[in-house]
Design an enzyme around this catalytic site. Sequence first.
Site, PDB file in Angstrom:
ATOM      1  N   LEU A   1      14.448   5.416   9.365  1.00  0.00           N
ATOM      2  CA  LEU A   1      14.200   4.792  10.723  1.00  0.00           C
ATOM      3  C   LEU A   1      13.464   3.551  10.623  1.00  0.00           C
ATOM      4  O   LEU A   1      13.109   2.773  11.526  1.00  0.00           O
ATOM      5  CB  LEU A   1      13.383   5.828  11.398  1.00  0.00           C
TER       6      LEU A   1
ATOM      7  N   HIS B   1      13.365  -0.773   9.767  1.00  0.00           N
ATOM      8  CA  HIS B   1      14.320  -1.654  10.105  1.00  0.00           C
ATOM      9  C   HIS B   1      14.262  -2.700   8.902  1.00  0.00           C
ATOM     10  O   HIS B   1      13.327  -2.836   8.114  1.00  0.00           O
ATOM     11  CB  HIS B   1      13.671  -2.611  11.123  1.00  0.00           C
TER      12      HIS B   1
ATOM     13  N   MET C   1       5.263   0.205   5.616  1.00  0.00           N
ATOM     14  CA  MET C   1       6.186   1.147   4.673  1.00  0.00           C
ATOM     15  C   MET C   1       6.651   0.439   3.661  1.00  0.00           C
ATOM     16  O   MET C   1       6.529   1.109   2.569  1.00  0.00           O
ATOM     17  CB  MET C   1       7.517   1.526   5.650  1.00  0.00           C
ATOM     18  N   GLU C   2       6.845  -1.045   3.436  1.00  0.00           N
ATOM     19  CA  GLU C   2       6.956  -1.686   2.408  1.00  0.00           C
ATOM     20  C   GLU C   2       5.963  -1.559   1.156  1.00  0.00           C
ATOM     21  O   GLU C   2       6.101  -1.415   0.151  1.00  0.00           O
ATOM     22  CB  GLU C   2       7.348  -2.944   2.599  1.00  0.00           C
TER      23      GLU C   2
ATOM     24  N   ASP D   1       6.498   8.641 -14.772  1.00  0.00           N
ATOM     25  CA  ASP D   1       7.644   8.892 -15.804  1.00  0.00           C
ATOM     26  C   ASP D   1       7.416   8.049 -17.046  1.00  0.00           C
ATOM     27  O   ASP D   1       8.139   8.895 -18.157  1.00  0.00           O
ATOM     28  CB  ASP D   1       9.103   7.831 -15.022  1.00  0.00           C
TER      29      ASP D   1
END
Lengths: 154, 154, 154, 154, 154, 154
Positions: free
Chosen positions: D73, D75, D109-110, D124
């Site tokens: 959700l 943008h 969020m970034e 990893d």
Amino acid sequence: MFTHLDDKGKAHMVDIGEKIDTVREAKAQAFIRLSEKTLNMIKDQSIPKGDIFSTSRVAGILAAKRTWELIPLTHPIPINQINIDFEIKDNGILIFSQVKTNFKTGVEMEALVAVNLAALTIYDMIKAVERGAIIEDVKLLYKSGGKSGTYEYT
Amino acid sequence: MFTHLDDKGKAHMVDIGEKIDTVREAKAQAFIRLSEKTLNMIKDQSIPKGDIFSTSRVAGILAAKRTWELIPLTHPIPINQINIDFEIKDNGILIFSQVKTNFKTGVEMEALVAVNLAALTIYDMIKAVERGAIIEDVKLLYKSGGKSGTYEYT
Amino acid sequence: MFTHLDDKGKAHMVDIGEKIDTVREAKAQAFIRLSEKTLNMIKDQSIPKGDIFSTSRVAGILAAKRTWELIPLTHPIPINQINIDFEIKDNGILIFSQVKTNFKTGVEMEALVAVNLAALTIYDMIKAVERGAIIEDVKLLYKSGGKSGTYEYT
Amino acid sequence: MFTHLDDKGKAHMVDIGEKIDTVREAKAQAFIRLSEKTLNMIKDQSIPKGDIFSTSRVAGILAAKRTWELIPLTHPIPINQINIDFEIKDNGILIFSQVKTNFKTGVEMEALVAVNLAALTIYDMIKAVERGAIIEDVKLLYKSGGKSGTYEYT
Amino acid sequence: MFTHLDDKGKAHMVDIGEKIDTVREAKAQAFIRLSEKTLNMIKDQSIPKGDIFSTSRVAGILAAKRTWELIPLTHPIPINQINIDFEIKDNGILIFSQVKTNFKTGVEMEALVAVNLAALTIYDMIKAVERGAIIEDVKLLYKSGGKSGTYEYT
Amino acid sequence: MFTHLDDKGKAHMVDIGEKIDTVREAKAQAFIRLSEKTLNMIKDQSIPKGDIFSTSRVAGILAAKRTWELIPLTHPIPINQINIDFEIKDNGILIFSQVKTNFKTGVEMEALVAVNLAALTIYDMIKAVERGAIIEDVKLLYKSGGKSGTYEYT
């Protein structure tokens, strides 16, 4: 807190927040050197994988739009236009790109990605015929806009 | 129903269903021609955007894995290994890639995508210093495996 | 030619060509710590952005499949199954993932990417309500298959 | 016609059309808890997969730019800058990110995607040495800009 | 130099540089024709793959944001809002999308991609039950903004 | 621990671990209904955006390879072949796809994604001429291989 923020050697996306939106354009080229035999097949449209021009044009356009996904330190850019064109020469194919935006940073990488991926797509389509084809002379031809102004390859 | 299936010029992904899984390897190279000044900045690690080798190596590895997304008629391939290496020359940087799989079709395009995107990433990182850098001599050096056997650029 | 191939510090995708296909499974978890108020809104389905469980489940599944695009040195893996599940606790939500393959290398990273992106999606959906939510205790719970055999977090 | 448009629980991208472009910044962190042995190998640059800092930095930057592809959700946002930094602690590595934009919605969020994917990339690269490493304390540290103003984690 | 730039038949991204930012909106629909038996299973939430509405809604939203990656000649667009909704009919499910931007070009393709991918996701989830489901009546319902003004399907 | 693993309505990727690799093929179609005027422009190659067939063919092939990124619960599949073809009808264009693999699960979704994205690409290229074009009759025509055997639309 960001004590090491400007460490030597540390990769980072530079801040373009202070730059202003201007019309910006970039043109690039790549050359794929091909044998006469391959060029004749291309002219005859007898390359088994299909038409190299329309396929590599679409590949170049799509890749140019994804430049910021591929080149780590580039910024996402709202691209206004992409053109890719070809010239059949005696010893290969010359590929041109032209990209435009109206943004804080230029589209040089987009123009270069466009010609590179177009050249690689041609290689993929003719490699069954000529594995030794060479991509060369990949360069920025022109850019305009922004603080550094116009550049032309000479 | 597919009346036009083999039309001249029609792009299509060739059927690799009859091919057999074999160990396949490909090596490719690209060269980015740079001025002495730029090369000295690279050796000094004073390129403002950061370390060009680790950044372009990661870019090349990631792009090689996405070859099938970028080059329209290639097949998705389970890649076993990717290596990218650099040699600083007097007039630029030579980039090598090595890719391996055990599959029905080869990894030539993956090796070429790896060196091209590594070269473009270097260009992006040094372009503020030297806009006229040229990528050249992009070629397949070696491939082995499959029905057509071993190829070496000569 | 690859004179620097094993240089100290050089990132590379390790060769899995000698490994054999076996059934491999991995389970991972993440926890997102939330206030009672946020948890009550979640139970009431009154989070304004919509149902957090179905949205973050799809986000986790899709991201797990793209692990090899996101984590540079991972291999593309043919995934057989992905499950994501949630447990509402007193102080937050516990997220579990389970991933299976039949391949040369394991799916630990896929399982961890699944729970991380599911947790981030929950954060995105509740951040208007509670900006200070914390993601914690992200770990591999279990993996089986391959030469190193079974591992269980203790 | 959109009779169910505001149904309870329905996921949707909220309309940011009424919001205005302002300078917005977000900072986030993640911590990966590691054993002394693993930390010593990192300091010695003897982790077999290569340098963890440059690799995970590039992974974090690239993932942050793809936030809108990963978190359903969110943008698409024209990002102005991304920085990722590391601090080696006694019991692990602290990862910081800083992201800036000039847009209608923020880059929280970034910033969180950047630290998460950087942490997962470290996992990893060290997992052959220490499978039980834990990612924790993933949180938003700071955000500024927009109607809700400045937020600082306390 | 671009001697062939406007050649007949040559695909190219048109220049939107002269266009101005305006509020633009698009609405589209798709219909997936389903048997009574399948519709009953959907109403009962007994489709084995899970809830079709939340899954296909997320799929449609995510795909709409990636329109410019999928449709070659489209421009990347800063999307302000995406809504997807469903109506259960006697003979299938009607899917609606609504997309908004404030940009130089419209979001018709984004709205159409949203409903198409939502419909394909429903097909994927019910295909074990009814392989012959048909997607039909995919069309633009409405668009507003820009020089060409408002359009409504009649 | 996975106490809610089989909850009603929970989306999940089904386990294909027990299935066996067989040759599998799928064929699908989509129809785009167009006015006589638009069809004449297509035949004349006078659509301003360029040749619709080569562009939408490449778009369909590329999208089919990315099916597992777009449709949440699908598995990544090693595709052996993709063909896309067109038939110009009196009232529109019929699009066919054919996809093959040798894997544990079928390529029905890949075939459907191919025709859908090809149809959407045609719509994008002709929408300046005819905004009301309709995509219809999107269906699976044929699939073979796997436990459920051969299916043909009747």
